[in-house]
Design a protein around this motif. Sequence first.
Motif, PDB file in Angstrom:
ATOM      1  N   PRO A 118      -2.045   2.212  -4.953  1.00 10.17           N
ATOM      2  CA  PRO A 118      -1.139   2.448  -6.094  1.00 10.17           C
ATOM      3  C   PRO A 118      -1.625   1.778  -7.388  1.00 10.17           C
ATOM      4  N   SER A 132       0.334  -6.906  -8.535  1.00  4.06           N
ATOM      5  CA  SER A 132       0.928  -5.661  -8.054  1.00  4.06           C
ATOM      6  C   SER A 132       0.622  -4.486  -8.989  1.00  4.06           C
ATOM      7  N   VAL A 163       2.661  -2.917 -10.752  1.00  2.00           N
ATOM      8  CA  VAL A 163       3.416  -3.075 -12.021  1.00  2.00           C
ATOM      9  C   VAL A 163       2.596  -3.838 -13.044  1.00  2.00           C
ATOM     10  N   GLU A 215       1.101   3.070  12.052  1.00  6.87           N
ATOM     11  CA  GLU A 215      -0.285   2.782  11.641  1.00  6.87           C
ATOM     12  C   GLU A 215      -0.609   1.289  11.713  1.00  6.87           C
ATOM     13  N   GLU A 231       0.500  -1.179  10.231  1.00  3.34           N
ATOM     14  CA  GLU A 231       0.440  -1.898   8.953  1.00  3.34           C
ATOM     15  C   GLU A 231       1.445  -3.059   8.909  1.00  3.34           C
ATOM     16  N   ARG A 246       9.544  -1.368  -8.322  1.00  2.00           N
ATOM     17  CA  ARG A 246       8.250  -1.554  -9.007  1.00  2.00           C
ATOM     18  C   ARG A 246       8.440  -1.743 -10.504  1.00  2.00           C
ATOM     19  N   ASP A 272       6.437  -7.558 -11.239  1.00  4.94           N
ATOM     20  CA  ASP A 272       5.382  -7.998 -10.354  1.00  4.94           C
ATOM     21  C   ASP A 272       5.863  -9.246  -9.599  1.00  4.94           C
ATOM     22  N   ALA A 273       5.580  -9.317  -8.301  1.00  8.33           N
ATOM     23  CA  ALA A 273       6.083 -10.433  -7.483  1.00  8.33           C
ATOM     24  C   ALA A 273       5.574 -11.780  -7.998  1.00  8.33           C
ATOM     25  N   LEU A 302       2.281 -13.283   1.750  1.00  9.91           N
ATOM     26  CA  LEU A 302       1.232 -12.522   1.074  1.00  9.91           C
ATOM     27  C   LEU A 302       1.014 -11.176   1.768  1.00  9.91           C
ATOM     28  N   TYR A 303       1.042 -11.201   3.112  1.00  8.56           N
ATOM     29  CA  TYR A 303       0.933  -9.946   3.865  1.00  8.56           C
ATOM     30  C   TYR A 303       2.043  -8.992   3.443  1.00  8.56           C
ATOM     31  N   LYS A 309       3.961  -9.008   0.743  1.00  9.84           N
ATOM     32  CA  LYS A 309       3.832  -8.578  -0.651  1.00  9.84           C
ATOM     33  C   LYS A 309       2.760  -7.489  -0.776  1.00  9.84           C
ATOM     34  N   ASN A 310       1.610  -7.720  -0.162  1.00  8.48           N
ATOM     35  CA  ASN A 310       0.523  -6.750  -0.294  1.00  8.48           C
ATOM     36  C   ASN A 310       0.812  -5.458   0.460  1.00  8.48           C
ATOM     37  N   PHE A 311       1.574  -5.567   1.549  1.00 10.00           N
ATOM     38  CA  PHE A 311       1.988  -4.347   2.251  1.00 10.00           C
ATOM     39  C   PHE A 311       2.885  -3.501   1.337  1.00 10.00           C
ATOM     40  N   ASP A 352       3.133  -3.638  -1.942  1.00 13.08           N
ATOM     41  CA  ASP A 352       2.380  -3.160  -3.103  1.00 13.08           C
ATOM     42  C   ASP A 352       1.504  -1.957  -2.766  1.00 13.08           C
ATOM     43  N   SER A 353       1.034  -1.892  -1.510  1.00 18.47           N
ATOM     44  CA  SER A 353       0.088  -0.824  -1.164  1.00 18.47           C
ATOM     45  C   SER A 353       0.789   0.478  -0.776  1.00 18.47           C
ATOM     46  N   LEU A 354       2.124   0.441  -0.686  1.00 17.78           N
ATOM     47  CA  LEU A 354       2.861   1.660  -0.321  1.00 17.78           C
ATOM     48  C   LEU A 354       2.823   2.668  -1.451  1.00 17.78           C
ATOM     49  N   ASP A 355       2.585   3.918  -1.080  1.00 24.72           N
ATOM     50  CA  ASP A 355       2.722   4.977  -2.067  1.00 24.72           C
ATOM     51  C   ASP A 355       4.173   5.433  -1.993  1.00 24.72           C
TER      52      ASP A 355
END
Lengths: 331, 158
Positions: free
Chosen positions: A11, A277, A279, B35, B37, B92, B95-96, B115-116, B118-120, B122-125
């Motif tokens: 993203p 992120s 954002v 998956e 994740e 969104r 930002d965290a 962190l896992y 947060k990054n999970f 953030d990586s979601l579409d």
Amino acid sequence: MELVCPAGNLPSLKVAVDHGADAVYMGFRDDTNARHFAGLNFNDKRARDGIRYAQERGTRVFLAINTYPQPAGWPRWEEAVDKAANLGIDALICADIGVMQYACDHAPQLNLHLSVQGSATSAEAVSFYHDHFGIKRAVLPRVLSLKQLRRVVSASPVPIEVFGFGSLCVMVEGRCLLSSYVTGQSPNTYGACSPASAVRWDKTPRGLESRLNEVLIDRYADGENAGYPTLCKGRFHVHGKTGYAIEEPVSLNTMELLPELLAMGVAAIKIEGRQRSPVYVEQVATVWRAAIDACQKNPSGFHPDPAWQQVLQSVSEGAQTTFGAYHRPWQ
Amino acid sequence: MLHRLIRRLPRPPQAPARFMLEQFLNKIFATAIAEEELDFLNDNVFQVRVDGIPMEFDLTLKNDKLKLSHVSDQWDLRITGSAYDFMLLAARREDADTLFFQRRITTEGDTELGLYLKNFLDSLDLSDLPFSKWLEQGLNGAIAMHDRFEPLGRALQR
């Protein structure tokens, strides 16, 4: 002048492309890059999707393989370079001369950029990488003043990319041992400064405490802005006083210097923050795109829009920004 | 502020709300769970505390299902913030790390687990998720309502 934006995930890559980045930079999900954080970065499928998304829209993709491999892990770095070549990335950002040699031997079509981790601070150092490995660009560390930067840019055999915005540290990139000293791991070999597994945040009656491998890094009073828990941004007792002895938790913001950077011939502005992120990437890319366009249109009349600066201020670590070393008159 | 108004309402029982949230989370994260994740949540307890409204729970992953339960002392990571800030994160809009630097969100315990997570997220579409349109509209509506009533809430407090 190009805008190079960070992408820690798909993203973020998409919003960077959609909001005006000329290039994005990314890394794989392991210690071959200097943002090796839990859950961050691209697996093979996401890397392919991201590269296609960017390139179809005319945005180039740089891939960071910019840590220093140790003997036991070397095959991982080979594999990363091979994968990068197969993915059709536009440039490989690297620091280690072994990785560069491997790329030259096995994937000579890859464009190499010297990473900030290479810590090249002179035109002579840049020339070395150019002569031996044919690098096409160098990213300079954030320790140079404008005067010094001008000297490097004018004598460099390749275009120069500099950091324009993002978190600051002590900036001895590729050579800093502070994280290793406390945790045994560092950005140079492991890809993470102050790895999260060594970090603890505790609410205490005296304030919010950050600890790195049990060492107290900082204690924030109520309402005080926090920063990343790195040793360089810790507070120390020095001569009876407690304060930031090495580096304050601040962010670099060179927007006001854009006309000077443009005039001296800097080829690209890099935005820090693959760990942030989508954002953040969207906010920062939008503002910097507008600023670079405005500056190129009318360099002498360029003034950063206060609204842009407000956005950058709000996303900054420590919520303060500085020119960093760019304005050090004594250098 | 919205949460000040909500605080005056009678407290709904938490268990049914938790049950509904659990169903919802399993639905929207079904692909991510399949998956692997979300495997970082296996045997790890993530405690969420929302300031100002009666919402707190423990979250973990067991047998490929997200489980929500009443708060316990057995958490590995605790995250605390206001409903408004959590909504800004989910939508969104913030930002965290920004919220963290500004001390609006606090974490305690296993930082790597945070962190896992947060990054999970953030990586979601977001557009790939079930109910994404509905979710986006709901969140943005709630944020807009908060932004609209916040000045009123402040004025009433004076």
